[in-house]
Design a protein around this motif. Structure first.
Motif, PDB file in Angstrom:
ATOM      1  N   LEU A  25       0.859  -1.189   0.000  1.00 43.79           N
ATOM      2  CA  LEU A  25       0.000   0.000   0.000  1.00 43.79           C
ATOM      3  C   LEU A  25       0.890   1.231   0.000  1.00 43.79           C
ATOM      4  N   ASN A  26       0.547   2.232  -0.836  1.00 42.07           N
ATOM      5  CA  ASN A  26       1.180   3.540  -0.623  1.00 42.07           C
ATOM      6  C   ASN A  26       0.129   4.642  -0.557  1.00 42.07           C
ATOM      7  N   ASP A  27       0.104   5.607  -1.420  1.00 45.72           N
ATOM      8  CA  ASP A  27      -0.649   6.840  -1.185  1.00 45.72           C
ATOM      9  C   ASP A  27      -2.157   6.642  -0.977  1.00 45.72           C
ATOM     10  N   PRO A  28      -2.758   7.473  -0.102  1.00 49.25           N
ATOM     11  CA  PRO A  28      -4.219   7.584  -0.088  1.00 49.25           C
ATOM     12  C   PRO A  28      -4.668   8.353  -1.323  1.00 49.25           C
ATOM     13  N   ASN A  29      -5.785   7.962  -1.903  1.00 43.32           N
ATOM     14  CA  ASN A  29      -6.314   8.606  -3.115  1.00 43.32           C
ATOM     15  C   ASN A  29      -7.816   8.826  -2.961  1.00 43.32           C
ATOM     16  N   GLY A  30      -8.348   9.800  -3.690  1.00 39.95           N
ATOM     17  CA  GLY A  30      -9.799   9.961  -3.821  1.00 39.95           C
ATOM     18  C   GLY A  30     -10.545  10.058  -2.504  1.00 39.95           C
ATOM     19  N   LEU A  31      -9.964  10.732  -1.516  1.00 38.15           N
ATOM     20  CA  LEU A  31     -10.638  10.827  -0.216  1.00 38.15           C
ATOM     21  C   LEU A  31     -11.890  11.680  -0.349  1.00 38.15           C
ATOM     22  N   VAL A  32     -12.984  11.205   0.227  1.00 32.27           N
ATOM     23  CA  VAL A  32     -14.240  11.956   0.145  1.00 32.27           C
ATOM     24  C   VAL A  32     -15.204  11.424   1.196  1.00 32.27           C
ATOM     25  N   GLN A  33     -16.156  12.266   1.605  1.00 31.85           N
ATOM     26  CA  GLN A  33     -17.268  11.814   2.451  1.00 31.85           C
ATOM     27  C   GLN A  33     -18.553  12.059   1.677  1.00 31.85           C
ATOM     28  N   ILE A  34     -19.330  11.004   1.498  1.00 28.81           N
ATOM     29  CA  ILE A  34     -20.590  11.108   0.762  1.00 28.81           C
ATOM     30  C   ILE A  34     -21.663  10.361   1.529  1.00 28.81           C
ATOM     31  N   GLY A  35     -22.797  11.030   1.738  1.00 28.07           N
ATOM     32  CA  GLY A  35     -23.908  10.363   2.417  1.00 28.07           C
ATOM     33  C   GLY A  35     -23.487   9.781   3.751  1.00 28.07           C
ATOM     34  N   GLY A  36     -22.613  10.460   4.446  1.00 31.68           N
ATOM     35  CA  GLY A  36     -22.183   9.997   5.761  1.00 31.68           C
ATOM     36  C   GLY A  36     -21.109   8.929   5.722  1.00 31.68           C
ATOM     37  N   ILE A  37     -20.703   8.501   4.542  1.00 32.16           N
ATOM     38  CA  ILE A  37     -19.673   7.444   4.440  1.00 32.16           C
ATOM     39  C   ILE A  37     -18.379   8.044   3.909  1.00 32.16           C
ATOM     40  N   TYR A  38     -17.305   7.736   4.590  1.00 35.71           N
ATOM     41  CA  TYR A  38     -15.975   8.145   4.111  1.00 35.71           C
ATOM     42  C   TYR A  38     -15.462   7.080   3.147  1.00 35.71           C
ATOM     43  N   HIS A  39     -14.938   7.540   2.025  1.00 31.08           N
ATOM     44  CA  HIS A  39     -14.311   6.625   1.061  1.00 31.08           C
ATOM     45  C   HIS A  39     -12.819   6.909   1.030  1.00 31.08           C
ATOM     46  N   MET A  40     -12.037   5.862   1.114  1.00 24.04           N
ATOM     47  CA  MET A  40     -10.592   5.999   0.955  1.00 24.04           C
ATOM     48  C   MET A  40     -10.150   5.007  -0.118  1.00 24.04           C
ATOM     49  N   PHE A  41      -9.666   5.535  -1.228  1.00 22.72           N
ATOM     50  CA  PHE A  41      -9.018   4.709  -2.237  1.00 22.72           C
ATOM     51  C   PHE A  41      -7.518   4.785  -1.936  1.00 22.72           C
ATOM     52  N   TYR A  42      -6.768   3.847  -2.468  1.00 24.38           N
ATOM     53  CA  TYR A  42      -5.336   3.875  -2.139  1.00 24.38           C
ATOM     54  C   TYR A  42      -4.527   3.114  -3.183  1.00 24.38           C
ATOM     55  N   GLN A  43      -3.274   3.488  -3.285  1.00 24.51           N
ATOM     56  CA  GLN A  43      -2.331   2.844  -4.193  1.00 24.51           C
ATOM     57  C   GLN A  43      -2.022   1.450  -3.657  1.00 24.51           C
ATOM     58  N   TRP A  44      -2.270   0.441  -4.490  1.00 22.83           N
ATOM     59  CA  TRP A  44      -2.205  -0.939  -3.988  1.00 22.83           C
ATOM     60  C   TRP A  44      -1.605  -1.873  -5.022  1.00 22.83           C
ATOM     61  N   ASN A  45      -0.576  -2.604  -4.618  1.00 19.84           N
ATOM     62  CA  ASN A  45      -0.083  -3.740  -5.399  1.00 19.84           C
ATOM     63  C   ASN A  45      -0.527  -5.010  -4.672  1.00 19.84           C
ATOM     64  N   PRO A  46      -1.628  -5.636  -5.124  1.00 22.35           N
ATOM     65  CA  PRO A  46      -2.127  -6.807  -4.389  1.00 22.35           C
ATOM     66  C   PRO A  46      -1.177  -7.995  -4.459  1.00 22.35           C
ATOM     67  N   GLY A  47      -0.235  -7.990  -5.438  1.00 24.27           N
ATOM     68  CA  GLY A  47       0.553  -9.186  -5.702  1.00 24.27           C
ATOM     69  C   GLY A  47       1.855  -9.310  -4.944  1.00 24.27           C
ATOM     70  N   ALA A  48       2.349  -8.237  -4.362  1.00 18.32           N
ATOM     71  CA  ALA A  48       3.668  -8.305  -3.717  1.00 18.32           C
ATOM     72  C   ALA A  48       3.844  -7.118  -2.767  1.00 18.32           C
ATOM     73  N   PRO A  49       4.691  -7.280  -1.753  1.00 18.10           N
ATOM     74  CA  PRO A  49       4.899  -6.176  -0.815  1.00 18.10           C
ATOM     75  C   PRO A  49       5.930  -5.158  -1.317  1.00 18.10           C
TER      76      PRO A  49
END
Ligand code: DQQ
Length: 541
Positions: A25-49
């Motif tokens: 995991l690295n950077d947080p992306n697309g942070l937003v609050q909508i309809g009371g829910i916080y969304h956090m997208f993030y930079q992710w390599n699911p295949g390796a650390p």
């Protein structure tokens, strides 16, 4: 929120900081609050650390503390993002929500490109659908990339990451850049429709900035311009936040960025100033956002619906890639912080929702001149908070993730709260501890400092692959008053003193390194120590 996060069990994996399900995991992306829910997208390599094959992971939260994993939002495709979907933001447009991100595909040129994605859900589903799922699935814009080249005549080696706002019906965007002259830059574009972008020149370049407080690096990553310290005057979109207006009359503009230097992620920093005629005019020197340097990197902020400016950063690991083969995961998000402006300084405070992690009653610790000892609380998941009053020359040392003096895995052995001199000779080379110091430099009343000493944080072999250098910063004396909050979470330590943060990563290996000690010279006050809950369950083996 259900189900809880499921995470690989590991003594170093944070228990209440957000980490990816596995991999990198690295950077947080697309942070937003909508309809009371916080969304956090993030930079992710699911295949390796390790960094590579970057996707956008996605998690949601009702309280910024407990998170729920959602499906991958963006994955590399066969177009401009074939080599990775790099950092970006969430946008509210008249056509609905959108993601803007940097596509990486070296065939498109030597810099990253600007791409868009739109929700797969229809307008009705977005308006009326299940809040948790409606931003789960995204379609890439067939017109991608919407920016594919650096402006004519600009010698930019690198251009990526996006900050977008709208004023008087016109979209503005800055991308971070690194120029051939080895300085960072903010490349400015404008657009009527998010698709056709006109060059607006540079909003700022590194050589224009007094860099006395923080080195600016050779490339600026993850630019974030936002108003702070006044009322926001943005347009209001249904069910969401105002689009921020960075020229609001009652606030000043903060330009936060991450300083990258010839391949090194150095630190995140900020300038305070204003935007005039398409230029950012700083009226402060560059300052660090966090004394933990690269351990608080690539932060992004958003405006919560209650008016708070909240920032989340990437608490980067302190180990070298050589040992990634022994790892399953890497990277965590630092705790969300609320930002405020005090003169020309940004202050950071952990969001109040974190108090919801506290378990039971705190241990109260009275601090007086000469206090030295260990606490009853033994834990790797704690919050330590309180008010201290320091005399000139006074200081307080708080030792965490410390092993007992008496030996390995002994519950009865005493912890290492005694001053360092008392321990030398008995435990040197075998004991572990990380020491947080808040105090005045010698007899000086001019500067208070905050430091984290990681030199003894780990005793194991392979320590040469771990960064154990000290981290420190100078803060205003504040008449010797120190408002303190420390969060310890296995391998992450976040310290906040009078709104100055320091994020550190440490990797103790002894099973009994869960002691806490305090010593004070020329200081008084009270500390409260809470054990904190986990936000994840261990995955079944
Ligand atoms: N990480 C992203 C880039 C950004 C950098 C790639 C900062 O978009 O510049 O994963 O950590």
């Amino acid at each position: 929120m259900k189900p809880p996060l499921i995470r690989h069990s590991d003594v170093h994996r944070p228990a209440y900081h957000f980490t990816a399900p596995t991999g990198w995991l690295n950077d947080p992306n697309g942070l937003v609050q909508i309809g009371g829910i916080y969304h956090m997208f993030y930079q992710w390599n699911p295949g390796a650390p390790l960094h590579g094959d970057i996707h956008w992971g996605h998690a949601i939260s009702a309280d910024l503390v407990h998170w729920e994993d959602r499906p991958v939002a963006l994955a590399p495709g066969d177009g401009p993002d074939a080599e990775g979907c790099w950092s970006g933001i969430f946008l509210q447009t008249d056509e609905g929500p959108a993601l803007m991100y940097s596509g990486l595909n070296r065939e498109y040129g030597h810099t990253q490109t600007c791409c868009l994605a739109w929700p797969s859900a229809s307008g009705d589903e977005l308006a009326n659908g299940d809040g948790a799922s409606r931003l789960d699935s995204w379609n890439k814009d067939p017109a991608n990339p919407v920016i594919s080249r650096v402006p004519a005549g600009l010698d930019a080696r690198v251009m990526r990451d996006h900050c977008v706002w709208r004023e008087d019906g016109v979209w503005h965007q800055v991308m971070g850049a690194g120029l051939g002259s080895d300085e960072g830059a903010l490349v400015h574009f404008s657009s009527a429709d998010l698709h056709q972008w006109d060059d607006e020149g540079l909003m700022l370049r590194g050589s224009e900035v007094p860099a006395t407080g923080a080195y600016m690096g050779t490339t600026w990553e993850c630019p974030d311009l936002f108003p702070l310290g006044g009322e926001d005057h943005g347009e209001t979109f249904p069910d969401s936040l105002p689009a921020h207006s960075i020229s609001s009359a009652s606030s000043r503009t903060v330009f936060a960025f991450s300083a990258w230097d010839k391949g090194q992620t150095l630190h995140s920093a900020y300038l305070v100033g204003s935007v005039r005629d398409g230029r950012f005019v700083p009226d402060s020197e560059a300052r660090l956002l966090d004394f933990g340097l690269r351990h608080f990197y690539a932060p992004q902020s958003f405006l919560a619906t209650d008016g708070r400016r909240i920032q989340i950063g990437w608490a980067q690991e302190a180990w070298e890639p050589q040992i990634a083969g022994a790892k399953v995961w890497a990277g965590a998000m630092a705790l969300p912080r609320e930002l405020t402006l005090d003169g020309s300084r940004v202050r950071s405070h952990p969001v109040l929702e974190l108090a919801g992690l506290r378990l039971g009653s705190p241990e109260n610790v009275q601090i007086a001149d000469g206090t030295a000892g260990e606490l009853h609380t033994r834990s790797r998941q704690v919050e330590i908070g309180g008010e201290l009053q320091l005399e000139p020359g006074g200081h307080v040392e708080i030792t965490v993730l410390a092993s007992p003096v008496g030996g390995e895995s002994s519950d009865t052995a005493s912890c290492t709260g005694a001053p360092a001199t008392a321990r030398l000779g008995t435990t040197a080379g075998t004991a572990e501890r990380t020491t947080i110091t808040i105090g005045f430099a010698q007899e000086s009343e001019q500067f208070m400092y905050l430091g984290v000493d990681r030199f003894e944080s780990r005793v194991a072999e392979q320590s040469r692959y771990y960064d154990m250098k000290p981290l420190q910063g100078v803060i205003e004396p504040n008449d010797g008053k120190a408002n303190l909050q420390i969060f310890v979470d296995h391998s992450i330590i976040e310290v906040f003193v009078n709104g100055h943060p320091l994020t550190a990563r440490v990797y103790p290996v002894r099973a009994d390194s869960d002691c806490i000690g305090v010593s004070a010279v020329g200081a008084r006050g009270e500390l409260r120590v809470w054990e904190l809950a986990s936000i994840a369950q261990d995955s079944p083996e």
